[in-house]
Design a protein around this motif. Structure first.
Motif, PDB file in Angstrom:
ATOM      1  N   VAL A 193       0.851  -1.191   0.000  1.00 59.24           N
ATOM      2  CA  VAL A 193       0.000   0.000   0.000  1.00 59.24           C
ATOM      3  C   VAL A 193       0.893   1.249   0.000  1.00 59.24           C
ATOM      4  N   PRO A 194       0.639   2.178  -0.946  1.00 59.01           N
ATOM      5  CA  PRO A 194       1.477   3.381  -1.015  1.00 59.01           C
ATOM      6  C   PRO A 194       1.470   4.145   0.309  1.00 59.01           C
ATOM      7  N   ASN A 195       2.541   4.855   0.516  1.00 61.89           N
ATOM      8  CA  ASN A 195       2.687   5.629   1.753  1.00 61.89           C
ATOM      9  C   ASN A 195       1.501   6.546   2.026  1.00 61.89           C
ATOM     10  N   GLY A 196       1.160   6.625   3.249  1.00 56.22           N
ATOM     11  CA  GLY A 196       0.104   7.540   3.653  1.00 56.22           C
ATOM     12  C   GLY A 196      -1.274   6.914   3.648  1.00 56.22           C
ATOM     13  N   LEU A 197      -1.373   5.709   3.120  1.00 53.92           N
ATOM     14  CA  LEU A 197      -2.673   5.022   3.107  1.00 53.92           C
ATOM     15  C   LEU A 197      -2.575   3.733   3.918  1.00 53.92           C
ATOM     16  N   THR A 198      -3.746   3.186   4.289  1.00 58.53           N
ATOM     17  CA  THR A 198      -3.742   1.922   5.032  1.00 58.53           C
ATOM     18  C   THR A 198      -4.528   0.876   4.261  1.00 58.53           C
ATOM     19  N   ASP A 199      -4.184  -0.361   4.538  1.00 55.65           N
ATOM     20  CA  ASP A 199      -4.849  -1.466   3.830  1.00 55.65           C
ATOM     21  C   ASP A 199      -6.363  -1.472   4.065  1.00 55.65           C
ATOM     22  N   VAL A 200      -6.777  -1.215   5.274  1.00 57.20           N
ATOM     23  CA  VAL A 200      -8.211  -1.257   5.597  1.00 57.20           C
ATOM     24  C   VAL A 200      -8.964  -0.155   4.837  1.00 57.20           C
ATOM     25  N   GLN A 201      -8.312   0.996   4.748  1.00 55.79           N
ATOM     26  CA  GLN A 201      -8.908   2.128   4.040  1.00 55.79           C
ATOM     27  C   GLN A 201      -9.081   1.814   2.537  1.00 55.79           C
ATOM     28  N   VAL A 202      -8.053   1.258   1.965  1.00 59.47           N
ATOM     29  CA  VAL A 202      -8.081   0.947   0.531  1.00 59.47           C
ATOM     30  C   VAL A 202      -9.114  -0.136   0.246  1.00 59.47           C
ATOM     31  N   ARG A 203      -9.071  -1.191   1.052  1.00 53.83           N
ATOM     32  CA  ARG A 203     -10.026  -2.285   0.901  1.00 53.83           C
ATOM     33  C   ARG A 203     -11.455  -1.768   1.002  1.00 53.83           C
ATOM     34  N   GLY A 204     -11.713  -0.940   2.001  1.00 62.35           N
ATOM     35  CA  GLY A 204     -13.066  -0.414   2.214  1.00 62.35           C
ATOM     36  C   GLY A 204     -13.518   0.465   1.063  1.00 62.35           C
ATOM     37  N   HIS A 205     -12.600   1.252   0.549  1.00 67.47           N
ATOM     38  CA  HIS A 205     -12.962   2.163  -0.537  1.00 67.47           C
ATOM     39  C   HIS A 205     -13.324   1.382  -1.807  1.00 67.47           C
ATOM     40  N   CYS A 206     -12.516   0.400  -2.150  1.00 72.60           N
ATOM     41  CA  CYS A 206     -12.798  -0.396  -3.357  1.00 72.60           C
ATOM     42  C   CYS A 206     -14.143  -1.108  -3.224  1.00 72.60           C
ATOM     43  N   ARG A 207     -14.417  -1.579  -2.028  1.00 74.48           N
ATOM     44  CA  ARG A 207     -15.683  -2.284  -1.813  1.00 74.48           C
ATOM     45  C   ARG A 207     -16.861  -1.327  -1.919  1.00 74.48           C
ATOM     46  N   GLU A 208     -16.707  -0.155  -1.322  1.00 73.31           N
ATOM     47  CA  GLU A 208     -17.847   0.745  -1.255  1.00 73.31           C
ATOM     48  C   GLU A 208     -18.112   1.397  -2.610  1.00 73.31           C
ATOM     49  N   ARG A 209     -17.045   1.872  -3.233  1.00 72.37           N
ATOM     50  CA  ARG A 209     -17.228   2.626  -4.466  1.00 72.37           C
ATOM     51  C   ARG A 209     -17.448   1.731  -5.679  1.00 72.37           C
ATOM     52  N   TYR A 210     -16.726   0.602  -5.722  1.00 73.70           N
ATOM     53  CA  TYR A 210     -16.772  -0.216  -6.943  1.00 73.70           C
ATOM     54  C   TYR A 210     -17.404  -1.589  -6.756  1.00 73.70           C
ATOM     55  N   GLY A 211     -17.804  -1.898  -5.520  1.00 75.80           N
ATOM     56  CA  GLY A 211     -18.436  -3.196  -5.300  1.00 75.80           C
ATOM     57  C   GLY A 211     -17.476  -4.365  -5.446  1.00 75.80           C
ATOM     58  N   VAL A 212     -16.168  -4.083  -5.412  1.00 78.25           N
ATOM     59  CA  VAL A 212     -15.164  -5.147  -5.561  1.00 78.25           C
ATOM     60  C   VAL A 212     -14.534  -5.417  -4.196  1.00 78.25           C
ATOM     61  N   MET A 213     -14.609  -6.648  -3.744  1.00 80.17           N
ATOM     62  CA  MET A 213     -14.072  -6.999  -2.426  1.00 80.17           C
ATOM     63  C   MET A 213     -12.683  -7.609  -2.576  1.00 80.17           C
ATOM     64  N   ILE A 214     -11.680  -6.873  -2.140  1.00 75.11           N
ATOM     65  CA  ILE A 214     -10.333  -7.434  -2.080  1.00 75.11           C
ATOM     66  C   ILE A 214      -9.976  -7.615  -0.606  1.00 75.11           C
ATOM     67  N   SER A 215      -8.761  -8.041  -0.303  1.00 74.87           N
ATOM     68  CA  SER A 215      -8.393  -8.280   1.094  1.00 74.87           C
ATOM     69  C   SER A 215      -7.249  -7.373   1.530  1.00 74.87           C
ATOM     70  N   GLY A 216      -7.201  -7.128   2.841  1.00 80.55           N
ATOM     71  CA  GLY A 216      -6.084  -6.395   3.427  1.00 80.55           C
ATOM     72  C   GLY A 216      -4.974  -7.357   3.829  1.00 80.55           C
ATOM     73  N   GLY A 217      -4.094  -6.878   4.688  1.00 79.07           N
ATOM     74  CA  GLY A 217      -2.890  -7.653   4.997  1.00 79.07           C
ATOM     75  C   GLY A 217      -3.043  -8.631   6.139  1.00 79.07           C
ATOM     76  N   GLN A 218      -4.128  -8.528   6.868  1.00 78.06           N
ATOM     77  CA  GLN A 218      -4.418  -9.478   7.942  1.00 78.06           C
ATOM     78  C   GLN A 218      -3.244  -9.624   8.912  1.00 78.06           C
ATOM     79  N   GLY A 219      -2.563  -8.491   9.159  1.00 82.03           N
ATOM     80  CA  GLY A 219      -1.470  -8.532  10.127  1.00 82.03           C
ATOM     81  C   GLY A 219      -0.095  -8.745   9.530  1.00 82.03           C
ATOM     82  N   ALA A 220      -0.053  -9.055   8.244  1.00 88.01           N
ATOM     83  CA  ALA A 220       1.261  -9.347   7.651  1.00 88.01           C
ATOM     84  C   ALA A 220       2.008  -8.077   7.241  1.00 88.01           C
ATOM     85  N   GLY A 221       1.308  -6.952   7.192  1.00 90.41           N
ATOM     86  CA  GLY A 221       1.951  -5.718   6.761  1.00 90.41           C
ATOM     87  C   GLY A 221       0.932  -4.801   6.121  1.00 90.41           C
ATOM     88  N   ASN A 222       1.397  -3.644   5.681  1.00 92.44           N
ATOM     89  CA  ASN A 222       0.488  -2.690   5.047  1.00 92.44           C
ATOM     90  C   ASN A 222       0.378  -3.019   3.558  1.00 92.44           C
TER      91      ASN A 222
END
Lengths: 398, 398, 398, 398
Positions: free
Chosen positions: C305-334
């Motif tokens: 994930v590019p600097n300044g953003l978080t995995d949860v934020q990116v995942r949530g945005h893609c899901r909300e705006r585009y209806g596409v569900m991807i996954s975050g890092g689940q503790g492995a990193g950003n």
């Protein structure tokens, strides 16, 4: 042969999951009280969808059945009919009308254009003998639209009965039966409603029934008879024959989906997907088939096939290589169509359509800016104002 | 209104689970190569089911569409037709034939009986002007059967074309299209095939096509046209209009079910369920509607309604109180019918039918030996020789 | 809340249509002979999938159940275990092992890397007291892979028993239980098999059973007991408790899908989708999370994930705006992950993933070449050699 | 092997059609917001079903998981537990308790009887050291019921925590968690709820959580841990591991079915089907297994197998000859059981059960009055007062 990965055709299109679930419901006897109740309830919902107080008639065959039945019902040898032609469905109606003995009048334009309502008005004024007007609202093979909101009242005020083919518009493009004073609207579910083919959804005005009753050529005791349904079922309690129980499950389900999303939201979603698709097509360096944006319909985007290629070839290649099913021109010209109807009018589907078509054309030697096309279509979806592009609240709350 | 617990109607009857699963499959574009392949494949399977080398025509509407289309296709004003009448469907065919201008000849018997083939033979010999013979194989409203195995060849050897309505027989009662020399067989899926209504399964001989082609009255460019399908689809690659994609999924699935069980096994199962049901009805002290066991059809058991009661009342009571949907007489007389077709022709379903009907009649004041009836029907199922009463191998191996 | 338009997560992922149909089948009693037959038949198919002659054990809970059961079964206080750690699942196994009293040895690398088999060999040689080795084949949260083909035989030749977590590899990445001499392989269906979560698919060697039997700490009379299943069901005829009948329908169906496509074809398809996705990600100017292509797993593509953003934020945005569900890092990193497993590993889905992620990141302020990314992923699908990217022959022939 | 025609087992039983449809829904990622919403919503509905304000815990495995987890959670070496034993499930709980180190006290009766609440009260008074009481509400293998309404408050008022197994009672027999002061209720869906096995539905009181938290033996970081779920999910936002997404769809659907019918109506329906079945069994000349009607449970009817026959033999014969799946005694004695739970507790199903069992026993040489039995069961359904025997309003309105 594997099934397609995604269907972005001109219809039948993919059905909503709720429809597929409904079609898996156990079949009941048609006189089962639960089925009778479902049939009546579905009629009411269809009336709500078509914005009408007129009778709803659910003919038990694909929309072509309803169109033929309507034309046969209103026309007898000698009836003067004005038929508007802007594509193959309009043209086909003319052939039927002649077969049925009508005095046929036609206003015809190129198949990438629409008939101007002003021309219709002038023609009606000049030909007061016209009794019936037939028009295709959305000419699916060309991706173009007629302005029925204007044409309907023109006809009505002159005592001309209208038959409007709104098969590919209802649910995705505004159709206001009563406001537009349509006598017979002929709709279907396998397009913007995301339902099954196999049933015609019709509205019939009292004036249309009256004309039909006094028409000795109107079908009676026939699969083509609207009057049988009126007398035995709408005004009675008997089905003229066994209805398509399973498809009726699907019809109710798809109408429920659209009404629960909201008719206006559904229309807005189709409009935005269409705009995204057209923007993507143009950004990819491809040419829209319709003469101008003003005449485009929101259900399908028609694209001119680049020189040296054919619609069948392009369609086949996209299907085989990418698993994406789009449509050809169906006789309207050398064009292909990306459908965005029902569940295909959602979210990233127009992007997929532009990508598959663009990449397919490039594979076949055309010059296409694939990335630009997809990015442009996608930009539409990301626009804050474009949130209507995705269907909301439809599944999860149940 | 709650759905029925079990449907033991005269059809549409319950569909096999495999059919319901198939109807839940995603809808595809009708020119998707996977759908085209499915359509052709289904035609071949239907040919296997109907034991014919003739063309298979899958008309896209309930069987009444196919019957009307066949009659219109073969008849023109002045055609001499012999119509056999033993019930409401046979009677209805006569009305149509007159509408279409035929010189109508009829052999009619009471609606609890069948026309004797010997009478047919005599009539054909005395009337060499007869060109077409129409007969209902299984008269569903009466629960009776015509001996088409005898009648078909009589007609054929005299150059008479035959239209046979085998809607409620195919899959449950032997139908041998080619051996019996049937020109047009009209079948459907919503009866003994345990499939959806909405499609007519037809076979058409070369002689029938030839007559139709030379018949100026035969429908063309119409939903009722068999010739459109012949020219555009059977001999071409184009659908005359959008087929009912979803129902086609169900049709293939139900034919698969029957062919995988084995056509003979399916027929034997229907026969045994019918015998169990009749035995149960008689043991309960009720009276069969058909004149004798010889004329009964294996798809439904028709039972005379005891004096003072009506079929509609009895049917409604069984549905409301017990959740069991049976059928009334549909104009054939004061009778009710327990259907045993498709998945309803299985195992203990006839026992349930006898029980619900018996108990319902008793509730309404009739004198019924309910326990004896159910026990007699059940005894049939327990008989070692009656193992065919249950469907074998149909699900679990997949 | 609306359902997602498409799920490109790290699993559970979308199920194949055949699986969903199977899960809609009527539930049976677990001692119904048809269910018992299905259970045994499914075991055989799973053995075919996992390329083993060992016992198949279908534990009735998500794969974590099988992993815990295996570790508890082989470990007792004092057992020396070598645990390889390259991510959160490997790390978690270590915590368990300590809880169960093991003498824990660990080879740990950064969570974007894999343990080198040479290091494993050296360690085993230096520590002959090691009795058990535990390794995660595909570390889903990091998108990395261990070389179990090398590690398995190293352990086996030294008498060390192996527990291999191949939950997210089986069906999409080669897993050869017997060739690789794995004692306990723990797999699942909700990843590359396109099936339901809720069942652990395990293989167990005789040596593993032997150790378990002699281990007083091994669970007995417990939901966690593998021995209960061995004694009562595998070597007997009794279920230790009620199995998850519905999930078992789904398990058989998904294994059928993969075996009917062909295990190798399925693996090739996953590999190509992964390559397309990685190519798209890089062309978009984004950075892969794994240290190098060599350590990537074919089931998910992990992206930093590019600097300044978080995995949860990116995942949530893609899901909300585009209806596409991807996954975050689940503790492995950003990092975020685009899954391409089961039906998600097909055709244009990686393109959709790259587009949604790219556009989402751009919406959030990152610098992304969206069109280039999508075009690069799509180019992969169009390559003649890349035909394996789409699943063939899977649906239509049924 | 063919599937059964009808399942009248002791569970898993047939699922409601709504459940099967729900299980066919596409699988989502477990952190998809729509799934998270569904999970929380389902918990609320389960609370409504179990009439409680306590926490709802949906453990992701068959109810045996929840029972083991509850016992392990509350018990540590030395804990004094009173276990009531009236059948194999009660007996099994005792074995577990001993395994977990409890000081085990048992009140045991014959497996066709129930423990008298007065005996429980006396025992508790005489043994103030008792900290936990365990009881099976409905002992499915025996078809008997404990009076938990009386027992729960006795325990609570003495500071004794209760674990109540209400797996086969909830939805068909009254269970009032809070009114009866139950600390941990363990329920499941595959019995009277007509849902899938694979999930445990639990309620947990604050006192139970408190004891668990202070219990060093309570499972932690384990598939068996209730505390993991409490800390990570109930009080947090993280799943301890991947939940069974597909089964969760089925769970919500079956709870919806029962709540939409009305919990009281569902219970009344089960009660009437049970009375019909028992009446039928006795009228057929067979003997109920439970000592008296007072101790019978409404979910299954247990019938003593006549001398010279075995339960397995009778069960197998009914399944093979009639396609009807009933259950054997599962170790409780030489008895068979007709289940009437969920959709099997409807309309004529008890009649079918009596008929199949009666006829099967007769086939095997027993003396049975089959017709009398079926007629007696059916008479129940026909009674005006017995209208609750059929499920109302459940399907058609949706």
């Amino acid at each position: 042969m594997r099934d397609p990965d995604i269907t972005l055709s001109a219809g039948p299109t993919m059905a909503y999951p709720e429809v597929l679930a409904a079609q898996a419901k156990q079949i009941t006897y048609h006189y089962d009280p639960a089925f009778i109740e479902r049939f009546r309830r579905t009629e009411q919902k269809v009336a709500e969808l078509l914005l009408t107080q007129n009778d709803i008639l659910l003919m038990q065959g694909e929309a072509v059945l309803g169109l033929e039945a309507a034309a046969r019902g209103l026309v007898q040898p000698g009836t003067s009919v004005l038929n508007l032609v802007s594509g193959v469905f309009g043209k086909g109606m003319g052939y039927w009308l002649k077969d049925f003995g009508a005095e046929l009048h036609e206003l015809e334009v190129a198949y990438n254009d629409s008939v101007d309502p002003a021309d219709v008005e002038r023609y009606l004024d000049e030909h007061p003998e016209i009794e019936v007007l037939t028009v295709v609202h959305s000419e699916t093979p060309s991706g173009t639209l007629h302005d029925v909101a204007a044409i309907g009242p023109m006809a009505h005020s002159r005592g001309v009965l209208t038959i409007v083919d709104c098969v590919s518009s209802v649910g995705g493009i505004e159709v206001r039966t009563d406001d537009w004073q349509i006598d017979i609207a002929v709709a279907a579910a396998q397009k913007c409603l995301g339902g099954p083919p196999g049933i015609t959804l019709m509205t019939v005005s009292d004036a249309a029934w009256e004309r039909m009753r006094s028409n000795p050529s109107a079908p009676r005791a026939s699969f083509l008879s609207m009057l049988d349904w009126k007398e035995q079922w709408i005004d009675g309690e008997k089905f003229p024959f066994t209805p398509s129980v399973c498809d009726m499950h699907g019809i109710e389900a798809c109408v429920d989906v659209v009404l629960s999303e909201g008719l206006e939201a559904s229309i807005a979603r189709h409009d935005l997907c269409a705009r995204a698709c057209r923007a993507g097509v143009r950004a990819a360096g491809l040419e829209l088939w319709p003469r101008s944006e003003e005449v485009t319909a929101a259900c399908v985007t028609a694209i001119a096939v680049p020189n040296g290629l054919t619609d069948v070839q392009v369609r086949g290649h996209c299907r085989e290589r990418y698993g994406v099913m789009i449509s050809g021109g169906q006789g309207a010209g050398n064009l292909v169509r990306i459908g965005h109807m029902g569940p295909a009018a959602d979210s990233l589907n127009p992007v997929v359509g532009v990508g598959a078509l663009g990449r397919g054309l490039k594979d076949l030697g055309a010059d296409v800016r694939i990335g630009d096309g997809m990015e442009a279509a996608l930009a539409f979806a990301s626009d804050e104002g474009a949130r209507a592009m995705t269907r909301r609240g439809a599944h999860g709350s149940r």
